[in-house]
Write a protein that holds these residues in place. Structure first.
Motif, PDB file in Angstrom:
ATOM      1  N   ASN A 213      73.148 -14.876  21.734  1.00  0.00           N
ATOM      2  CA  ASN A 213      71.563 -14.797  22.207  1.00  0.00           C
ATOM      3  C   ASN A 213      71.312 -15.996  22.935  1.00  0.00           C
ATOM      4  O   ASN A 213      71.420 -17.163  22.415  1.00  0.00           O
ATOM      5  N   THR A 214      71.002 -16.104  24.283  1.00  0.00           N
ATOM      6  CA  THR A 214      70.716 -17.329  24.782  1.00  0.00           C
ATOM      7  C   THR A 214      69.352 -17.219  25.639  1.00  0.00           C
ATOM      8  O   THR A 214      68.751 -15.944  25.577  1.00  0.00           O
ATOM      9  N   LYS A 215      68.934 -17.900  26.213  1.00  0.00           N
ATOM     10  CA  LYS A 215      67.837 -18.082  27.360  1.00  0.00           C
ATOM     11  C   LYS A 215      68.192 -18.322  28.798  1.00  0.00           C
ATOM     12  O   LYS A 215      68.981 -19.471  28.974  1.00  0.00           O
ATOM     13  N   ILE A 216      67.582 -17.990  29.803  1.00  0.00           N
ATOM     14  CA  ILE A 216      67.722 -18.583  31.054  1.00  0.00           C
ATOM     15  C   ILE A 216      66.068 -18.497  31.506  1.00  0.00           C
ATOM     16  O   ILE A 216      65.468 -17.746  31.870  1.00  0.00           O
ATOM     17  N   GLY A 217      65.730 -19.644  31.325  1.00  0.00           N
ATOM     18  CA  GLY A 217      64.535 -20.006  31.682  1.00  0.00           C
ATOM     19  C   GLY A 217      63.638 -19.463  30.443  1.00  0.00           C
ATOM     20  O   GLY A 217      63.918 -19.519  29.164  1.00  0.00           O
ATOM     21  N   LYS A 218      62.759 -18.466  30.750  1.00  0.00           N
ATOM     22  CA  LYS A 218      61.919 -17.688  29.716  1.00  0.00           C
ATOM     23  C   LYS A 218      62.555 -16.260  29.193  1.00  0.00           C
ATOM     24  O   LYS A 218      62.044 -15.700  28.410  1.00  0.00           O
ATOM     25  N   VAL A 219      63.594 -16.250  30.061  1.00  0.00           N
ATOM     26  CA  VAL A 219      64.322 -14.621  29.738  1.00  0.00           C
ATOM     27  C   VAL A 219      65.235 -14.901  28.776  1.00  0.00           C
ATOM     28  O   VAL A 219      66.234 -15.792  28.737  1.00  0.00           O
ATOM     29  N   GLY A 220      64.917 -13.880  27.668  1.00  0.00           N
ATOM     30  CA  GLY A 220      65.989 -13.742  26.679  1.00  0.00           C
ATOM     31  C   GLY A 220      67.125 -13.198  27.297  1.00  0.00           C
ATOM     32  O   GLY A 220      67.119 -11.876  27.786  1.00  0.00           O
TER      33      GLY A 220
ATOM     34  N   LYS B 151      59.824  -3.562  25.756  1.00  0.00           N
ATOM     35  CA  LYS B 151      60.049  -4.027  24.400  1.00  0.00           C
ATOM     36  C   LYS B 151      58.658  -4.348  23.704  1.00  0.00           C
ATOM     37  O   LYS B 151      58.134  -5.106  24.367  1.00  0.00           O
ATOM     38  N   GLN B 152      58.290  -3.957  22.568  1.00  0.00           N
ATOM     39  CA  GLN B 152      57.089  -4.351  22.096  1.00  0.00           C
ATOM     40  C   GLN B 152      57.226  -4.777  20.442  1.00  0.00           C
ATOM     41  O   GLN B 152      57.848  -4.116  19.776  1.00  0.00           O
ATOM     42  N   ASN B 153      56.577  -5.836  20.220  1.00  0.00           N
ATOM     43  CA  ASN B 153      56.712  -6.275  18.996  1.00  0.00           C
ATOM     44  C   ASN B 153      55.601  -5.404  18.090  1.00  0.00           C
ATOM     45  O   ASN B 153      54.375  -5.476  18.389  1.00  0.00           O
TER      46      ASN B 153
ATOM     47  N   PRO C 256      59.659 -11.538  30.014  1.00  0.00           N
ATOM     48  CA  PRO C 256      58.290 -11.581  29.580  1.00  0.00           C
ATOM     49  C   PRO C 256      57.506 -11.188  30.900  1.00  0.00           C
ATOM     50  O   PRO C 256      57.824 -11.775  32.002  1.00  0.00           O
ATOM     51  N   VAL C 257      56.453 -10.447  30.759  1.00  0.00           N
ATOM     52  CA  VAL C 257      55.462 -10.110  31.823  1.00  0.00           C
ATOM     53  C   VAL C 257      54.078 -10.984  31.723  1.00  0.00           C
ATOM     54  O   VAL C 257      53.116 -10.852  32.479  1.00  0.00           O
ATOM     55  N   SER C 258      53.932 -11.453  30.382  1.00  0.00           N
ATOM     56  CA  SER C 258      52.501 -12.231  30.309  1.00  0.00           C
ATOM     57  C   SER C 258      52.688 -13.351  29.191  1.00  0.00           C
ATOM     58  O   SER C 258      53.805 -12.935  28.285  1.00  0.00           O
ATOM     59  N   SER C 259      52.092 -14.223  29.223  1.00  0.00           N
ATOM     60  CA  SER C 259      52.160 -15.294  28.124  1.00  0.00           C
ATOM     61  C   SER C 259      51.585 -14.889  27.020  1.00  0.00           C
ATOM     62  O   SER C 259      51.946 -15.634  25.747  1.00  0.00           O
ATOM     63  N   ASN C 260      50.724 -13.744  26.914  1.00  0.00           N
ATOM     64  CA  ASN C 260      49.926 -13.046  25.646  1.00  0.00           C
ATOM     65  C   ASN C 260      51.445 -12.680  25.032  1.00  0.00           C
ATOM     66  O   ASN C 260      51.814 -11.464  25.547  1.00  0.00           O
ATOM     67  N   LYS C 261      51.816 -12.798  23.622  1.00  0.00           N
ATOM     68  CA  LYS C 261      52.770 -12.198  23.236  1.00  0.00           C
ATOM     69  C   LYS C 261      52.486 -10.765  22.700  1.00  0.00           C
ATOM     70  O   LYS C 261      53.246  -9.920  22.294  1.00  0.00           O
ATOM     71  N   LYS C 262      51.422 -10.490  22.689  1.00  0.00           N
ATOM     72  CA  LYS C 262      50.960  -9.088  22.373  1.00  0.00           C
ATOM     73  C   LYS C 262      51.288  -7.826  23.223  1.00  0.00           C
ATOM     74  O   LYS C 262      51.393  -6.901  23.154  1.00  0.00           O
ATOM     75  N   TRP C 263      51.608  -8.509  24.498  1.00  0.00           N
ATOM     76  CA  TRP C 263      52.094  -7.640  25.604  1.00  0.00           C
ATOM     77  C   TRP C 263      53.448  -7.345  25.676  1.00  0.00           C
ATOM     78  O   TRP C 263      54.200  -8.045  25.000  1.00  0.00           O
ATOM     79  N   PRO C 264      53.940  -6.021  25.935  1.00  0.00           N
ATOM     80  CA  PRO C 264      55.253  -5.968  25.893  1.00  0.00           C
ATOM     81  C   PRO C 264      56.019  -6.394  26.847  1.00  0.00           C
ATOM     82  O   PRO C 264      55.454  -6.975  27.873  1.00  0.00           O
ATOM     83  N   SER C 265      57.437  -6.998  26.860  1.00  0.00           N
ATOM     84  CA  SER C 265      58.357  -7.430  27.897  1.00  0.00           C
ATOM     85  C   SER C 265      58.939  -6.379  28.659  1.00  0.00           C
ATOM     86  O   SER C 265      59.128  -5.277  27.897  1.00  0.00           O
ATOM     87  N   LEU C 266      59.690  -6.747  29.607  1.00  0.00           N
ATOM     88  CA  LEU C 266      60.581  -5.646  30.344  1.00  0.00           C
ATOM     89  C   LEU C 266      61.644  -5.827  29.995  1.00  0.00           C
ATOM     90  O   LEU C 266      62.246  -7.107  29.785  1.00  0.00           O
TER      91      LEU C 266
END
Length: 255
Positions: free
Chosen positions: A114-121, A199-201, A160-170
């Motif tokens: 598990n790594t990151k490229i910028g903000k992308v997991g 993906k949604q937490n 991530p599509v938003s800085s708001n962690k409640k939003w889903p990511s692509l």
């Protein structure tokens, strides 16, 4: 994002593996796939994994398979996990009029990074499976088994599509599966799985991804293929059973 694009583009040629000069026959199917994938840590570096999967034809019209997997995982740090264990599949018959499920036993080993490229997991997973598939004839087990060794590589990108962690990511992912064995003559390429979704937490321990998966699978004949248009809903549960144990790394479960 350019680096991600290059990686994704490099994965798509795998779809061309295993082509033969014979006329290709492609069977288009609609399927629904639901699963629960869990990691339970009982110490800082050790845990138990357990998954359950159900894949149905169309919208739960008829069953395709049931699948259970378990194992032990070693987690040296938050980026790496090494896992091994056993899995069992009950595969529904595809011939009209048959009703007997075929068994499949598996032993598997996997490494995940598990790594990151910028903000992308980014999740990369390499899995090796030893598979014993029951042979059927006239809707009955023959007592014979087909053995293959299958190698799988997955690359998954959580964007991530938003800085708001409640939003889903692509989520974008691709997995190539190749296998080897005495009876693997025309289809070293087994299948490719391409997924796009969200993906949604739900809470810090529970999340899900939902979207479309294209499963392109070559049959043992070499010229017959299944093109499965799959609606996928996977749940992920990461827990601990001991106080002061660090959180388990993200799990990327599939059959």
């Amino acid at each position: 994002m350019k680096a991600i694009s290059k990686i994704l583009v490099s994965l798509f040629p795998f779809l061309l593996f295993g082509q033969t000069p014979q006329t290709k026959e492609v069977n288009q199917q609609l399927q629904t796939w639901v699963s629960l994938n869990t990691v339970t840590k009982f110490s800082d570096h050790w845990g138990i994994v357990a998954d359950v999967h159900v894949r149905e034809n169309d919208f739960f019209e008829s069953n395709n398979f049931y699948f259970l997997r378990g194992g032990i995982t070693y987690i040296p740090n938050s980026s790496v996990s090494l896992t091994g264990g056993y899995a069992h599949m009950w595969l529904a018959p595809t011939k009209e009029g048959w009703s007997t499920y075929a068994d499949e036993n598996r032993i598997y080993q996997q490494a995940q990074l598990n790594t990151k490229i910028g903000k992308v997991g980014v999740i990369q997973r390499l899995r090796n499976e030893q598979r014993w598939q029951e042979k059927m004839a006239n809707d009955e087990p023959t007592g014979e088994w087909r053995f293959t060794n299958r190698v799988r590589y997955l690359a998954s990108f959580n964007i991530p599509v938003s800085s708001n962690k409640k939003w889903p990511s692509l989520v974008l992912s691709d997995e190539i599966l190749i296998h080897f064995g005495k009876e693997v003559i025309y289809n070293t390429f087994d299948q490719n799985r391409l997924f796009i979704g969200i993906k949604q937490n739900i809470n810090p321990n529970l999340s899900f991804d939902f979207g479309y998966m294209n499963v392109y699978q070559q049959k043992y004949s070499g010229y017959q293929y299944d093109m499965n248009h799959t609606i996928r809903l996977f749940f992920y549960l990461n827990t601990t059973i001991k106080h002061n144990v660090s959180e388990a790394p993200a799990n990327s479960g599939d059959e």
